[in-house]
Design a protein around this motif. Structure first.
Motif, short mmCIF file in Angstrom:
data_model
loop_
_atom_site.label_atom_id
_atom_site.label_comp_id
_atom_site.label_asym_id
_atom_site.label_seq_id
_atom_site.Cartn_x
_atom_site.Cartn_y
_atom_site.Cartn_z
N GLY A 10 0.78 -1.23 0.00
CA GLY A 10 0.00 0.00 0.00
C GLY A 10 0.81 1.28 0.00
O GLY A 10 0.24 2.38 0.01
N TRP A 11 2.17 1.19 -0.01
CA TRP A 11 2.99 2.39 -0.08
C TRP A 11 2.71 3.11 -1.41
O TRP A 11 2.53 2.47 -2.44
N VAL A 12 2.66 4.43 -1.37
CA VAL A 12 2.34 5.21 -2.56
C VAL A 12 3.56 6.02 -3.01
O VAL A 12 4.15 6.75 -2.21
N TYR A 13 3.92 5.85 -4.29
CA TYR A 13 4.96 6.68 -4.89
C TYR A 13 4.32 7.96 -5.39
O TYR A 13 3.42 7.92 -6.22
N ASP A 14 4.79 9.08 -4.86
CA ASP A 14 4.30 10.40 -5.26
C ASP A 14 5.42 11.10 -6.02
O ASP A 14 6.45 11.43 -5.44
N PRO A 15 5.23 11.32 -7.33
CA PRO A 15 6.28 11.97 -8.13
C PRO A 15 6.69 13.34 -7.59
O PRO A 15 7.84 13.74 -7.77
N GLU A 25 14.86 11.92 -7.66
CA GLU A 25 14.58 13.34 -7.44
C GLU A 25 13.08 13.63 -7.51
O GLU A 25 12.35 12.99 -8.28
N PRO A 26 12.60 14.62 -6.73
CA PRO A 26 11.22 15.07 -6.89
C PRO A 26 10.97 15.48 -8.34
O PRO A 26 11.85 16.03 -9.00
N GLY A 27 9.78 15.18 -8.84
CA GLY A 27 9.43 15.50 -10.21
C GLY A 27 9.67 14.35 -11.17
O GLY A 27 9.39 14.47 -12.37
N THR A 28 10.15 13.21 -10.67
CA THR A 28 10.40 12.04 -11.53
C THR A 28 9.12 11.22 -11.67
O THR A 28 8.58 10.74 -10.67
N SER A 29 8.64 11.09 -12.90
CA SER A 29 7.42 10.30 -13.11
C SER A 29 7.71 8.82 -12.87
O SER A 29 8.86 8.36 -12.94
N PHE A 30 6.66 8.06 -12.58
CA PHE A 30 6.82 6.62 -12.33
C PHE A 30 7.46 5.93 -13.53
O PHE A 30 8.33 5.08 -13.38
N GLU A 31 7.06 6.33 -14.71
CA GLU A 31 7.59 5.73 -15.93
C GLU A 31 9.09 5.96 -16.08
O GLU A 31 9.78 5.17 -16.72
N ASP A 32 9.59 7.04 -15.49
CA ASP A 32 11.01 7.36 -15.60
C ASP A 32 11.87 6.79 -14.46
O ASP A 32 13.08 7.02 -14.42
N LEU A 33 11.24 6.06 -13.54
CA LEU A 33 12.01 5.43 -12.48
C LEU A 33 12.93 4.36 -13.08
O LEU A 33 12.58 3.74 -14.08
N PRO A 34 14.10 4.14 -12.47
CA PRO A 34 14.99 3.10 -13.00
C PRO A 34 14.34 1.72 -12.92
O PRO A 34 13.48 1.48 -12.07
N ASP A 35 14.77 0.83 -13.81
CA ASP A 35 14.19 -0.52 -13.85
C ASP A 35 14.40 -1.28 -12.54
O ASP A 35 13.61 -2.16 -12.22
N ASP A 36 15.43 -0.94 -11.80
CA ASP A 36 15.70 -1.65 -10.55
C ASP A 36 15.05 -1.00 -9.33
O ASP A 36 15.34 -1.36 -8.19
N PHE A 37 14.13 -0.05 -9.56
CA PHE A 37 13.41 0.59 -8.45
C PHE A 37 12.59 -0.46 -7.70
O PHE A 37 11.96 -1.33 -8.31
N VAL A 38 12.62 -0.40 -6.38
CA VAL A 38 11.81 -1.29 -5.55
C VAL A 38 11.05 -0.48 -4.52
O VAL A 38 11.45 0.62 -4.14
N CYS A 39 9.95 -1.04 -4.07
CA CYS A 39 9.16 -0.41 -3.01
C CYS A 39 10.03 -0.30 -1.76
O CYS A 39 10.60 -1.29 -1.31
#
Length: 54
Positions: A10-15, A25-39
């Motif tokens: 239920g954690w929410v990623y807020d760009p 960085e703030p302002g990074t859209s979810f689509e632009d997150l690195p492929d290895d991003f994890v919750c």
């Protein structure tokens, strides 16, 4: 930009805030997150997130 919620914990990623713990960085859209991003709460990958409809 849309917020994205982890379907496991239920954690929410807020760009607007980014994710400082992973050097996102703030302002990074979810689509632009690195492929290895994890919750940061439970450790699952981007494929376990769903877009939050506002």
């Amino acid at each position: 930009m849309s917020k994205w919620e982890c379907t496991v914990c239920g954690w929410v990623y807020d760009p607007a805030e980014g994710e400082p713990g992973q050097n996102v960085e703030p302002g990074t859209s979810f689509e632009d997150l690195p492929d290895d991003f994890v919750c940061p709460e439970c450790g699952v990958g981007k494929d376990m997130f769903e877009e939050v409809s506002e």
